[in-house]
Design an enzyme around this catalytic site. Structure first.
Site, short mmCIF file in Angstrom:
data_model
loop_
_atom_site.label_atom_id
_atom_site.label_comp_id
_atom_site.label_asym_id
_atom_site.label_seq_id
_atom_site.Cartn_x
_atom_site.Cartn_y
_atom_site.Cartn_z
N TYR A 1 -4.64 4.13 6.31
CA TYR A 1 -5.05 3.42 7.54
C TYR A 1 -6.22 4.15 8.20
CZ TYR A 1 -0.82 0.63 7.14
OH TYR A 1 0.15 -0.24 6.69
N LYS B 1 0.84 -1.18 0.00
CA LYS B 1 0.00 0.00 0.00
C LYS B 1 0.88 1.24 0.00
CE LYS B 1 0.67 1.94 3.38
NZ LYS B 1 1.90 2.51 4.00
P1 NAD Z 1 12.17 2.45 1.95
O1 NAD Z 1 12.53 3.84 1.50
O2 NAD Z 1 12.75 1.98 3.22
O3 NAD Z 1 12.59 1.41 0.82
C1 NAD Z 1 12.30 1.64 -0.55
C2 NAD Z 1 13.12 0.71 -1.41
O4 NAD Z 1 12.93 1.09 -2.76
C3 NAD Z 1 14.63 0.79 -1.13
O5 NAD Z 1 15.18 -0.49 -1.20
C4 NAD Z 1 15.16 1.64 -2.29
O6 NAD Z 1 16.48 1.35 -2.62
C5 NAD Z 1 14.21 1.23 -3.40
N1 NAD Z 1 14.12 2.24 -4.46
C6 NAD Z 1 14.26 1.99 -5.79
N2 NAD Z 1 14.17 3.11 -6.49
C7 NAD Z 1 14.01 4.10 -5.62
C8 NAD Z 1 13.89 5.52 -5.75
N3 NAD Z 1 13.88 6.12 -6.96
N4 NAD Z 1 13.72 6.24 -4.62
C9 NAD Z 1 13.69 5.67 -3.41
N5 NAD Z 1 13.81 4.32 -3.22
C10 NAD Z 1 13.98 3.56 -4.31
O7 NAD Z 1 10.60 2.38 1.94
P2 NAD Z 1 9.66 1.35 2.73
O8 NAD Z 1 9.26 1.97 4.01
O9 NAD Z 1 10.27 0.01 2.73
O10 NAD Z 1 8.35 1.38 1.82
C11 NAD Z 1 8.24 0.61 0.63
C12 NAD Z 1 6.76 0.31 0.37
O11 NAD Z 1 6.26 -0.44 1.47
C13 NAD Z 1 5.86 1.54 0.26
O12 NAD Z 1 4.82 1.31 -0.63
C14 NAD Z 1 5.33 1.69 1.68
O13 NAD Z 1 4.09 2.38 1.77
C15 NAD Z 1 5.16 0.23 2.05
N6 NAD Z 1 5.16 -0.01 3.50
C16 NAD Z 1 4.14 -0.72 4.00
C17 NAD Z 1 4.07 -0.95 5.35
C18 NAD Z 1 2.93 -1.77 5.91
O14 NAD Z 1 2.77 -1.78 7.12
N7 NAD Z 1 2.18 -2.46 5.07
C19 NAD Z 1 5.05 -0.44 6.20
C20 NAD Z 1 6.11 0.27 5.64
C21 NAD Z 1 6.15 0.49 4.27
#
Ligand code: NAD
Length: 363
Positions: free
Chosen positions: A219, A135
Protein backbone atom coordinates in the site's frame (compact mmCIF):
# COMPACT_ATOMS: atom_id res chain seq x y z
CA UNK A 1 9.05 -33.90 -7.39
CA UNK A 2 5.66 -32.30 -7.89
CA UNK A 3 3.89 -30.73 -4.92
CA UNK A 4 1.21 -33.00 -3.48
CA UNK A 5 -1.70 -30.83 -4.67
CA UNK A 6 -0.30 -30.78 -8.18
CA UNK A 7 0.05 -34.56 -8.27
CA UNK A 8 -3.55 -34.93 -7.10
CA UNK A 9 -4.58 -32.42 -9.72
CA UNK A 10 -2.92 -34.41 -12.50
CA UNK A 11 -4.76 -37.53 -11.36
CA UNK A 12 -8.02 -35.59 -11.36
CA UNK A 13 -7.20 -34.18 -14.76
CA UNK A 14 -6.70 -37.59 -16.33
CA UNK A 15 -9.93 -38.86 -14.74
CA UNK A 16 -12.00 -35.87 -15.72
CA UNK A 17 -10.62 -35.67 -19.23
CA UNK A 18 -8.81 -32.66 -20.64
CA UNK A 19 -11.76 -31.67 -22.84
CA UNK A 20 -13.94 -30.96 -19.82
CA UNK A 21 -11.29 -28.71 -18.32
CA UNK A 22 -10.83 -26.64 -21.43
CA UNK A 23 -14.52 -25.77 -21.41
CA UNK A 24 -14.59 -25.43 -17.60
CA UNK A 25 -15.48 -21.77 -17.69
CA UNK A 26 -19.00 -21.12 -18.92
CA UNK A 27 -17.92 -17.60 -19.93
CA UNK A 28 -15.53 -19.13 -22.46
CA UNK A 29 -18.05 -21.34 -24.22
CA UNK A 30 -19.39 -19.67 -27.34
CA UNK A 31 -22.75 -21.39 -26.97
CA UNK A 32 -23.25 -20.60 -23.28
CA UNK A 33 -26.15 -18.32 -22.38
CA UNK A 34 -25.07 -14.90 -21.08
CA UNK A 35 -25.22 -14.63 -17.29
CA UNK A 36 -26.45 -11.54 -15.42
CA UNK A 37 -24.27 -12.41 -12.43
CA UNK A 38 -21.05 -14.37 -12.28
CA UNK A 39 -20.57 -17.08 -9.68
CA UNK A 40 -17.57 -16.54 -7.40
CA UNK A 41 -15.89 -19.25 -5.31
CA UNK A 42 -13.79 -18.00 -2.40
CA UNK A 43 -10.69 -20.07 -1.61
CA UNK A 44 -9.60 -19.68 2.03
CA UNK A 45 -12.21 -18.59 4.56
CA UNK A 46 -10.09 -16.54 6.95
CA UNK A 47 -10.48 -12.94 8.10
CA UNK A 48 -10.67 -11.21 4.73
CA UNK A 49 -13.13 -13.66 3.16
CA UNK A 50 -15.28 -13.81 6.30
CA UNK A 51 -15.39 -10.16 7.32
CA UNK A 52 -15.07 -8.33 4.00
CA UNK A 53 -15.53 -10.36 0.82
CA UNK A 54 -18.52 -12.53 1.75
CA UNK A 55 -20.49 -9.53 3.12
CA UNK A 56 -19.54 -7.52 0.00
CA UNK A 57 -20.81 -10.37 -2.18
CA UNK A 58 -24.25 -9.83 -0.63
CA UNK A 59 -24.20 -6.28 -2.09
CA UNK A 60 -22.78 -6.92 -5.56
CA UNK A 61 -24.86 -6.63 -8.72
CA UNK A 62 -22.62 -8.45 -11.21
CA UNK A 63 -21.59 -11.44 -9.09
CA UNK A 64 -22.61 -13.56 -6.10
CA UNK A 65 -21.08 -16.00 -3.65
CA UNK A 66 -21.61 -19.28 -5.48
CA UNK A 67 -19.05 -21.56 -3.85
CA UNK A 68 -16.33 -22.04 -1.24
CA UNK A 69 -13.05 -23.91 -1.00
CA UNK A 70 -11.83 -24.65 2.52
CA UNK A 71 -9.58 -27.05 4.38
CA UNK A 72 -11.80 -26.87 7.49
CA UNK A 73 -15.02 -28.99 7.34
CA UNK A 74 -16.61 -27.04 10.24
CA UNK A 75 -16.26 -23.78 8.29
CA UNK A 76 -17.87 -25.43 5.27
CA UNK A 77 -20.93 -26.26 7.41
CA UNK A 78 -21.12 -22.72 8.86
CA UNK A 79 -20.84 -21.03 5.47
CA UNK A 80 -23.27 -23.48 3.87
CA UNK A 81 -25.90 -22.57 6.48
CA UNK A 82 -25.21 -18.83 6.50
CA UNK A 83 -25.00 -18.26 2.74
CA UNK A 84 -27.15 -21.15 1.44
CA UNK A 85 -24.31 -22.63 -0.57
CA UNK A 86 -25.26 -25.96 -2.16
CA UNK A 87 -23.10 -29.01 -1.36
CA UNK A 88 -22.11 -29.34 -5.02
CA UNK A 89 -20.35 -25.95 -4.79
CA UNK A 90 -18.28 -26.76 -1.68
CA UNK A 91 -14.72 -27.99 -2.20
CA UNK A 92 -11.66 -28.75 -0.13
CA UNK A 93 -8.04 -28.26 -1.16
CA UNK A 94 -7.79 -31.85 -2.43
CA UNK A 95 -10.89 -32.04 -4.65
CA UNK A 96 -10.70 -28.36 -5.71
CA UNK A 97 -9.68 -29.22 -9.30
CA UNK A 98 -13.10 -30.78 -9.89
CA UNK A 99 -14.40 -27.20 -9.94
CA UNK A 100 -13.55 -27.44 -13.65
CA UNK A 101 -16.81 -29.34 -14.12
CA UNK A 102 -18.97 -26.85 -12.22
CA UNK A 103 -20.82 -24.37 -14.44
CA UNK A 104 -21.98 -22.35 -11.39
CA UNK A 105 -18.43 -21.12 -10.80
CA UNK A 106 -17.09 -18.52 -13.22
CA UNK A 107 -14.37 -16.99 -11.03
CA UNK A 108 -12.13 -18.43 -8.32
CA UNK A 109 -10.98 -15.83 -5.77
CA UNK A 110 -7.77 -16.89 -3.96
CA UNK A 111 -7.69 -15.48 -0.41
CA UNK A 112 -4.95 -17.63 1.14
CA UNK A 113 -1.54 -16.76 2.63
CA UNK A 114 0.72 -15.41 -0.18
CA UNK A 115 2.93 -18.51 -0.51
CA UNK A 116 -0.18 -20.47 -1.55
CA UNK A 117 -1.35 -18.00 -4.21
CA UNK A 118 0.71 -19.47 -7.03
CA UNK A 119 -0.52 -23.05 -6.54
CA UNK A 120 -4.19 -22.11 -6.35
CA UNK A 121 -4.11 -19.52 -9.14
CA UNK A 122 -2.46 -22.06 -11.46
CA UNK A 123 -4.91 -24.81 -10.46
CA UNK A 124 -7.88 -22.46 -10.97
CA UNK A 125 -6.57 -21.39 -14.38
CA UNK A 126 -5.99 -25.03 -15.38
CA UNK A 127 -9.60 -25.69 -14.35
CA UNK A 128 -10.63 -23.05 -16.91
CA UNK A 129 -11.80 -20.47 -14.36
CA UNK A 130 -11.05 -16.76 -14.31
CA UNK A 131 -9.03 -15.89 -11.23
CA UNK A 132 -8.99 -13.07 -8.70
CA UNK A 133 -6.01 -13.20 -6.36
CA UNK A 134 -5.39 -11.26 -3.17
CA UNK A 135 -2.37 -9.02 -2.67
CA UNK A 136 0.55 -9.45 -2.36
CA UNK A 137 0.35 -11.41 -5.61
CA UNK A 138 3.09 -13.89 -4.54
CA UNK A 139 6.41 -13.97 -2.69
CA UNK A 140 8.56 -13.81 -5.87
CA UNK A 141 8.66 -12.45 -9.40
CA UNK A 142 9.07 -16.03 -10.68
CA UNK A 143 5.80 -17.02 -8.96
CA UNK A 144 3.97 -14.02 -10.46
CA UNK A 145 5.25 -14.80 -13.95
CA UNK A 146 4.15 -18.44 -13.63
CA UNK A 147 0.66 -17.31 -12.53
CA UNK A 148 0.34 -14.90 -15.46
CA UNK A 149 1.60 -17.56 -17.89
CA UNK A 150 -0.89 -20.17 -16.58
CA UNK A 151 -3.79 -17.75 -17.06
CA UNK A 152 -2.62 -16.82 -20.56
CA UNK A 153 -2.21 -20.49 -21.51
CA UNK A 154 -5.75 -21.27 -20.34
CA UNK A 155 -7.19 -18.08 -21.85
CA UNK A 156 -8.57 -16.90 -18.53
CA UNK A 157 -8.17 -13.48 -16.88
CA UNK A 158 -6.27 -12.71 -13.70
CA UNK A 159 -7.11 -9.75 -11.45
CA UNK A 160 -5.29 -8.73 -8.26
CA UNK A 161 -7.37 -7.61 -5.26
CA UNK A 162 -6.11 -4.03 -5.26
CA UNK A 163 -9.40 -2.66 -3.91
CA UNK A 164 -7.96 0.89 -3.57
CA UNK A 165 -7.52 1.20 -7.34
CA UNK A 166 -11.33 0.98 -7.57
CA UNK A 167 -11.76 3.78 -5.00
CA UNK A 168 -12.57 7.17 -6.58
CA UNK A 169 -10.45 8.90 -3.92
CA UNK A 170 -7.35 7.01 -5.05
CA UNK A 171 -8.35 7.49 -8.68
CA UNK A 172 -8.36 11.26 -7.98
CA UNK A 173 -4.68 11.02 -7.01
CA UNK A 174 -3.92 9.09 -10.20
CA UNK A 175 -5.75 11.74 -12.24
CA UNK A 176 -3.62 14.56 -10.78
CA UNK A 177 -0.52 12.60 -11.85
CA UNK A 178 -1.86 11.94 -15.34
CA UNK A 179 -2.91 15.53 -15.95
CA UNK A 180 0.12 17.00 -14.16
CA UNK A 181 -2.29 19.38 -12.44
CA UNK A 182 0.45 20.79 -10.17
CA UNK A 183 3.37 20.03 -12.48
CA UNK A 184 5.86 17.24 -11.84
CA UNK A 185 6.05 15.31 -8.59
CA UNK A 186 9.05 16.33 -6.48
CA UNK A 187 8.69 14.39 -3.21
CA UNK A 188 6.34 11.79 -1.74
CA UNK A 189 5.84 10.48 1.78
CA UNK A 190 3.79 7.28 1.89
CA UNK A 191 2.98 5.20 4.95
CA UNK A 192 0.88 2.11 5.65
CA UNK A 193 0.92 0.13 8.87
CA UNK A 194 -1.02 -1.12 11.84
CA UNK A 195 -0.19 -2.57 15.23
CA UNK A 196 -0.61 -6.33 14.94
CA UNK A 197 -0.98 -7.83 18.41
CA UNK A 198 -0.98 -11.43 17.16
CA UNK A 199 1.99 -13.53 18.19
CA UNK A 200 1.55 -16.65 16.02
CA UNK A 201 0.28 -15.96 12.52
CA UNK A 202 1.38 -16.61 8.91
CA UNK A 203 2.27 -12.90 8.63
CA UNK A 204 5.22 -13.71 10.93
CA UNK A 205 6.33 -16.79 8.92
CA UNK A 206 8.67 -16.57 5.96
CA UNK A 207 7.56 -19.87 4.39
CA UNK A 208 3.96 -18.63 4.17
CA UNK A 209 4.91 -15.33 2.53
CA UNK A 210 4.82 -13.24 5.71
CA UNK A 211 6.61 -9.98 6.46
CA UNK A 212 5.13 -6.51 6.48
CA UNK A 213 6.56 -5.52 3.10
CA UNK A 214 4.23 -7.76 1.11
CA UNK A 215 1.27 -7.29 3.39
CA UNK A 216 1.07 -3.55 4.15
CA UNK A 217 4.17 -2.38 2.28
CA UNK A 218 2.43 -2.76 -1.07
CA UNK A 219 0.00 0.00 0.00
CA UNK A 220 2.87 2.38 0.79
CA UNK A 221 4.47 1.40 -2.53
CA UNK A 222 1.22 1.76 -4.48
CA UNK A 223 0.77 5.25 -2.96
CA UNK A 224 4.08 6.30 -4.52
CA UNK A 225 3.59 4.45 -7.82
CA UNK A 226 0.05 5.72 -8.38
CA UNK A 227 0.89 9.31 -7.34
CA UNK A 228 3.71 9.49 -9.91
CA UNK A 229 2.20 7.23 -12.57
CA UNK A 230 5.76 5.92 -12.95
CA UNK A 231 7.73 2.80 -12.06
CA UNK A 232 10.62 3.24 -9.60
CA UNK A 233 14.11 2.73 -11.03
CA UNK A 234 16.13 2.48 -7.81
CA UNK A 235 15.52 1.62 -4.18
CA UNK A 236 17.41 1.60 -0.90
CA UNK A 237 15.76 -0.06 2.09
CA UNK A 238 16.20 -0.90 5.77
CA UNK A 239 14.32 -3.55 7.75
CA UNK A 240 13.91 -3.52 11.52
CA UNK A 241 11.90 -4.96 14.39
CA UNK A 242 11.07 -3.86 17.93
CA UNK A 243 9.65 -7.32 18.81
CA UNK A 244 12.32 -9.84 17.79
CA UNK A 245 10.63 -12.52 19.90
CA UNK A 246 7.64 -12.41 17.47
CA UNK A 247 9.28 -11.27 14.22
CA UNK A 248 11.99 -13.96 14.15
CA UNK A 249 11.84 -14.77 10.43
CA UNK A 250 10.47 -11.63 8.77
CA UNK A 251 10.63 -7.88 9.25
CA UNK A 252 8.19 -6.00 11.47
CA UNK A 253 9.04 -2.64 9.85
CA UNK A 254 10.45 -1.63 6.46
CA UNK A 255 11.56 1.84 5.37
CA UNK A 256 12.45 2.37 1.72
CA UNK A 257 13.40 5.26 -0.56
CA UNK A 258 12.38 5.12 -4.22
CA UNK A 259 13.78 7.07 -7.20
CA UNK A 260 11.51 7.59 -10.21
CA UNK A 261 12.59 8.33 -13.82
CA UNK A 262 11.24 11.93 -13.69
CA UNK A 263 13.43 12.70 -10.68
CA UNK A 264 10.59 12.29 -8.15
CA UNK A 265 11.61 10.65 -4.87
CA UNK A 266 9.49 8.79 -2.34
CA UNK A 267 10.12 7.99 1.33
CA UNK A 268 7.95 5.01 2.25
CA UNK A 269 7.37 3.20 5.50
CA UNK A 270 5.37 0.20 6.55
CA UNK A 271 5.05 -1.60 9.87
CA UNK A 272 3.21 -4.21 11.93
CA UNK A 273 4.19 -2.19 15.00
CA UNK A 274 2.76 1.28 14.20
CA UNK A 275 -0.64 2.57 13.14
CA UNK A 276 -0.04 4.85 10.13
CA UNK A 277 -1.95 5.47 6.93
CA UNK A 278 -1.11 8.58 4.90
CA UNK A 279 0.18 9.93 1.61
CA UNK A 280 1.66 13.36 0.95
CA UNK A 281 2.68 14.39 -2.55
CA UNK A 282 4.62 17.60 -3.16
CA UNK A 283 4.54 18.79 -6.76
CA UNK A 284 6.35 21.70 -8.46
CA UNK A 285 3.31 23.94 -7.92
CA UNK A 286 1.29 22.47 -5.07
CA UNK A 287 0.58 19.50 -2.83
CA UNK A 288 -1.91 16.74 -2.15
CA UNK A 289 -2.55 14.92 1.13
CA UNK A 290 -4.58 11.80 1.85
CA UNK A 291 -5.22 10.42 5.29
CA UNK A 292 -6.14 7.64 5.33
CA UNK A 293 -4.87 6.41 1.95
CA UNK A 294 -5.64 2.66 2.10
CA UNK A 295 -8.63 2.14 4.37
CA UNK A 296 -11.66 0.07 3.43
CA UNK A 297 -13.88 3.11 3.92
CA UNK A 298 -13.30 6.82 3.92
CA UNK A 299 -9.99 7.49 2.16
CA UNK A 300 -9.92 11.25 1.99
CA UNK A 301 -7.76 14.33 1.74
CA UNK A 302 -7.22 17.68 0.11
CA UNK A 303 -5.12 19.57 -2.41
CA UNK A 304 -3.29 22.90 -2.21
CA UNK A 305 -5.86 24.60 -4.49
CA UNK A 306 -8.59 23.96 -1.90
CA UNK A 307 -10.08 20.89 -3.62
CA UNK A 308 -11.29 18.22 -1.22
CA UNK A 309 -10.83 14.55 -2.02
CA UNK A 310 -13.81 12.93 -0.35
CA UNK A 311 -15.83 10.84 -2.78
CA UNK A 312 -18.44 8.65 -1.11
CA UNK A 313 -18.07 4.91 -1.59
CA UNK A 314 -20.60 2.41 -0.31
CA UNK A 315 -18.40 -0.65 -0.23
CA UNK A 316 -14.93 -0.82 -1.75
CA UNK A 317 -14.85 -4.62 -2.11
CA UNK A 318 -18.31 -4.72 -3.73
CA UNK A 319 -17.20 -2.05 -6.22
CA UNK A 320 -13.99 -3.96 -6.97
CA UNK A 321 -15.87 -7.26 -7.46
CA UNK A 322 -18.54 -5.68 -9.67
CA UNK A 323 -16.05 -3.75 -11.81
CA UNK A 324 -13.82 -6.78 -12.28
CA UNK A 325 -16.79 -9.01 -13.17
CA UNK A 326 -18.14 -6.42 -15.60
CA UNK A 327 -14.71 -6.37 -17.29
CA UNK A 328 -14.90 -10.18 -17.65
CA UNK A 329 -18.43 -10.05 -19.04
CA UNK A 330 -17.63 -7.26 -21.51
CA UNK A 331 -14.12 -8.53 -22.25
CA UNK A 332 -12.61 -5.15 -21.39
CA UNK A 333 -9.39 -4.39 -19.50
CA UNK A 334 -9.18 -5.15 -15.79
CA UNK A 335 -8.21 -2.24 -13.53
CA UNK A 336 -5.49 -4.27 -11.77
CA UNK A 337 -4.48 -7.33 -13.82
CA UNK A 338 -1.74 -9.80 -12.86
CA UNK A 339 0.87 -7.59 -14.52
CA UNK A 340 0.08 -4.86 -11.95
CA UNK A 341 0.68 -7.29 -9.08
CA UNK A 342 3.97 -8.29 -10.72
CA UNK A 343 5.10 -4.62 -10.93
CA UNK A 344 4.89 -4.37 -7.15
CA UNK A 345 6.63 -7.68 -6.52
CA UNK A 346 9.56 -6.59 -8.73
CA UNK A 347 10.04 -3.65 -6.37
CA UNK A 348 9.50 -5.81 -3.27
CA UNK A 349 12.24 -8.21 -4.47
CA UNK A 350 14.61 -5.25 -5.01
CA UNK A 351 13.77 -3.96 -1.52
CA UNK A 352 14.77 -7.28 0.09
CA UNK A 353 17.92 -7.34 -2.08
CA UNK A 354 18.80 -3.86 -0.79
CA UNK A 355 18.21 -4.93 2.83
CA UNK A 356 20.58 -7.88 2.36
CA UNK A 357 23.31 -5.89 0.63
CA UNK A 358 22.96 -2.57 2.43
CA UNK A 359 23.27 -0.94 -1.00
CA UNK A 360 20.82 0.78 -3.32
CA UNK A 361 19.44 -1.55 -6.00
CA UNK A 362 18.53 -0.70 -9.59
CA UNK A 363 15.14 -2.01 -10.65
P1 NAD B 1 -6.19 -15.29 7.53
O1 NAD B 1 -5.04 -15.87 8.29
O2 NAD B 1 -7.28 -14.67 8.33
O3 NAD B 1 -6.85 -16.42 6.62
C1 NAD B 1 -6.05 -17.29 5.84
C2 NAD B 1 -6.88 -18.47 5.40
O4 NAD B 1 -6.00 -19.39 4.76
C3 NAD B 1 -7.55 -19.22 6.55
O5 NAD B 1 -8.83 -19.62 6.16
C4 NAD B 1 -6.66 -20.45 6.75
O6 NAD B 1 -7.36 -21.55 7.26
C5 NAD B 1 -6.21 -20.71 5.31
N1 NAD B 1 -4.96 -21.47 5.25
C6 NAD B 1 -4.76 -22.58 4.49
N2 NAD B 1 -3.55 -23.06 4.68
C7 NAD B 1 -2.96 -22.29 5.59
C8 NAD B 1 -1.67 -22.32 6.22
N3 NAD B 1 -0.75 -23.25 5.90
N4 NAD B 1 -1.40 -21.35 7.11
C9 NAD B 1 -2.28 -20.39 7.42
N5 NAD B 1 -3.53 -20.32 6.86
C10 NAD B 1 -3.85 -21.26 5.96
O7 NAD B 1 -5.58 -14.29 6.49
P2 NAD B 1 -6.31 -13.08 5.73
O8 NAD B 1 -6.07 -11.85 6.50
O9 NAD B 1 -7.69 -13.47 5.38
O10 NAD B 1 -5.41 -12.95 4.42
C11 NAD B 1 -5.59 -13.79 3.29
C12 NAD B 1 -5.12 -13.05 2.04
O11 NAD B 1 -5.92 -11.88 1.89
C13 NAD B 1 -3.67 -12.56 2.09
O12 NAD B 1 -3.11 -12.58 0.81
C14 NAD B 1 -3.83 -11.13 2.58
O13 NAD B 1 -2.75 -10.27 2.22
C15 NAD B 1 -5.09 -10.73 1.86
N6 NAD B 1 -5.80 -9.61 2.50
C16 NAD B 1 -6.13 -8.57 1.73
C17 NAD B 1 -6.77 -7.49 2.27
C18 NAD B 1 -7.17 -6.34 1.39
O14 NAD B 1 -7.53 -5.30 1.92
N7 NAD B 1 -7.13 -6.49 0.08
C19 NAD B 1 -7.06 -7.46 3.63
C20 NAD B 1 -6.73 -8.57 4.41
C21 NAD B 1 -6.08 -9.65 3.83
Amino acid sequence: MLPIERRKFLTTLSLAGAATLVSGNPLLAATAPKKDKLGIALVGLGYYSTDLLAPALQMTEKCYLAGIVTGTPAKAQQWKAKYKIPDKNIYNYQNFDQIANNPDIDVVYVVLPPSMHREFVVRAANAGKHVFCEKPMAPSVADCEAMIAACQKNKVKLAIGYRCQHDPNIQAVMKVAKEQKFGKVKMITSAAGYFDARTDHWKQKKALGGGVMGDMGVYALQGARLATGEEPIRVIAQASTTRPEIYKEVEETMMFLLDFPSGARAACQTSFGINMNHLQVNYEKGWLKLEPQSSYLGNKGSMSDGTNIDFPIKNQQAKQLDEDCLALMNQTDLIAPGEEGLRDIRVVEAIYQSVRSGQSVKI
